[in-house]
Enzyme design. Structure first.
Site, PDB file in Angstrom:
ATOM      1  N   GLY A 236     128.989  48.253 -38.139  1.00 48.94           N
ATOM      2  CA  GLY A 236     127.908  48.858 -37.367  1.00 48.94           C
ATOM      3  C   GLY A 236     127.991  50.370 -37.342  1.00 48.94           C
ATOM      4  O   GLY A 236     126.964  51.070 -37.385  1.00 48.94           O
ATOM      5  N   ASP A 237     129.209  50.891 -37.296  1.00 47.36           N
ATOM      6  CA  ASP A 237     129.389  52.352 -37.305  1.00 47.36           C
ATOM      7  C   ASP A 237     128.946  52.939 -38.641  1.00 47.36           C
ATOM      8  O   ASP A 237     128.316  53.994 -38.691  1.00 47.36           O
ATOM      9  CB  ASP A 237     130.860  52.703 -37.054  1.00 47.36           C
ATOM     10  CG  ASP A 237     131.315  52.300 -35.663  1.00 47.36           C
ATOM     11  OD1 ASP A 237     130.466  52.192 -34.764  1.00 47.36           O
ATOM     12  OD2 ASP A 237     132.532  52.080 -35.485  1.00 47.36           O
TER      13      ASP A 237
END
Length: 290
Positions: A236-237
């Site tokens: 997600g980062d």
């Protein structure tokens, strides 16, 4: 310039055959010590993709804090607004099972000592990217005072003041966080409710199923490439970092999400929470043009 306001953690990762059940002890096959925290991950991943990045965060006055600043500088991230606090550096303990799934426990440490006044004279440029591993009042201050494009990655999805959404241009939860924020399993209904506050769009990441984009005009699913995941930590980062980079480059939202989906998928084919560099993408996936 991309401004990333967020956390830095020392990551301790434990590779396991399977997760323990309550009361059970299991043995780690491998233990890794590395750099992490959603803010740092996003800042470094954006820099690796060629973005000009400033990280606004806090570390402790310990050896981990010194290594953190050295690491960020090595990754060509501007550390002029990294504050050194009189406490220990944040840490995260990551359990990784044989299927590439993760369980994470975070000790916020210095991240929780970052204060709204620490943002003074730190925010400039075109894009702000922030998350919720730091104090909510700091996130709200950053979003409410920044004049460019504002992206909030609501992770973890613990929001006490819903007014914060009034200052968000693009909200980027994963599918679990989206349900937690909206308190509903109906994505269309949830998007309609949140878009009464969020200015432009909601982008929901769904792992191997790609992403959903919701605006006031339409909703569209953006697929991603098929890969064999070995470690989903930080996917997600990486997605948020790539999204910020391509939006800063002037791509429209759908095109930027296409790129971000691909880069996030590629990132889970190797261990670690940081995104790939363009040359690493080209070497491993020569048919993909970014």
């Amino acid at each position: 310039m991309i401004n990333v306001v967020g956390s830095y953690n020392v990551d301790m990762s434990f590779k396991l055959d399977r997760f323990p059940v309550p009361g059970e002890t299991v043995f780690a096959q491998e233990v890794r010590l590395g750099h992490g925290g959603k803010g740092s991950n996003q800042a470094v991943s954006a820099s690796r993709l060629g973005g000009r990045v400033k990280f606004v965060g806090a570390v402790g006055n310990d050896s981990h804090g010194e290594r953190a600043i050295s690491f960020l500088r090595k990754e060509k991230v501007d550390t002029s607004c990294v504050k050194v606090k009189n406490t220990h550096t944040g840490s995260a303990y990551i359990l990784l099972n044989g299927g590439g799934e993760t369980m994470i426990v975070v000790n916020r440490g210095a991240n929780y000592e970052l204060l709204p006044e620490d943002l003074d004279s730190c925010l400039d440029g075109d894009v702000l990217l922030t998350q919720l591993e730091i104090r909510e009042d700091v996130v709200k201050m950053a979003l409410s005072t920044f004049s460019g494009l504002r992206i909030l990655n609501p992770a973890p999805a613990e929001i006490n003041d819903p007014e914060i959404f009034n200052y968000v241009d693009i909200l980027t939860p994963n599918d679990v966080e989206f349900k937690e924020i909206s308190n509903s399993d109906d994505m269309i209904y949830s998007a309609d409710i949140l878009l009464k506050r969020v200015k432009k769009a909601i982008v929901v990441t769904m792992g191997e199923r790609g992403s959903m984009i919701f605006t006031r005009e339409k909703s569209v699913r953006i697929p991603t490439i098929k890969v064999d995941p070995v470690d989903t930590t930080g996917a997600g980062d990486v997605f948020n970092a790539a999204l910020a980079v391509y939006l800063e480059k002037g791509y429209d939202l759908e095109s930027a999400v296409v790129k971000a989906n691909i880069i996030a998928s590629i990132s889970v084919t190797t261990y670690g929470a940081l995104g790939p560099k363009p040359e690493e993408i080209k070497e491993k996936f020569p048919d993909i043009s970014l």
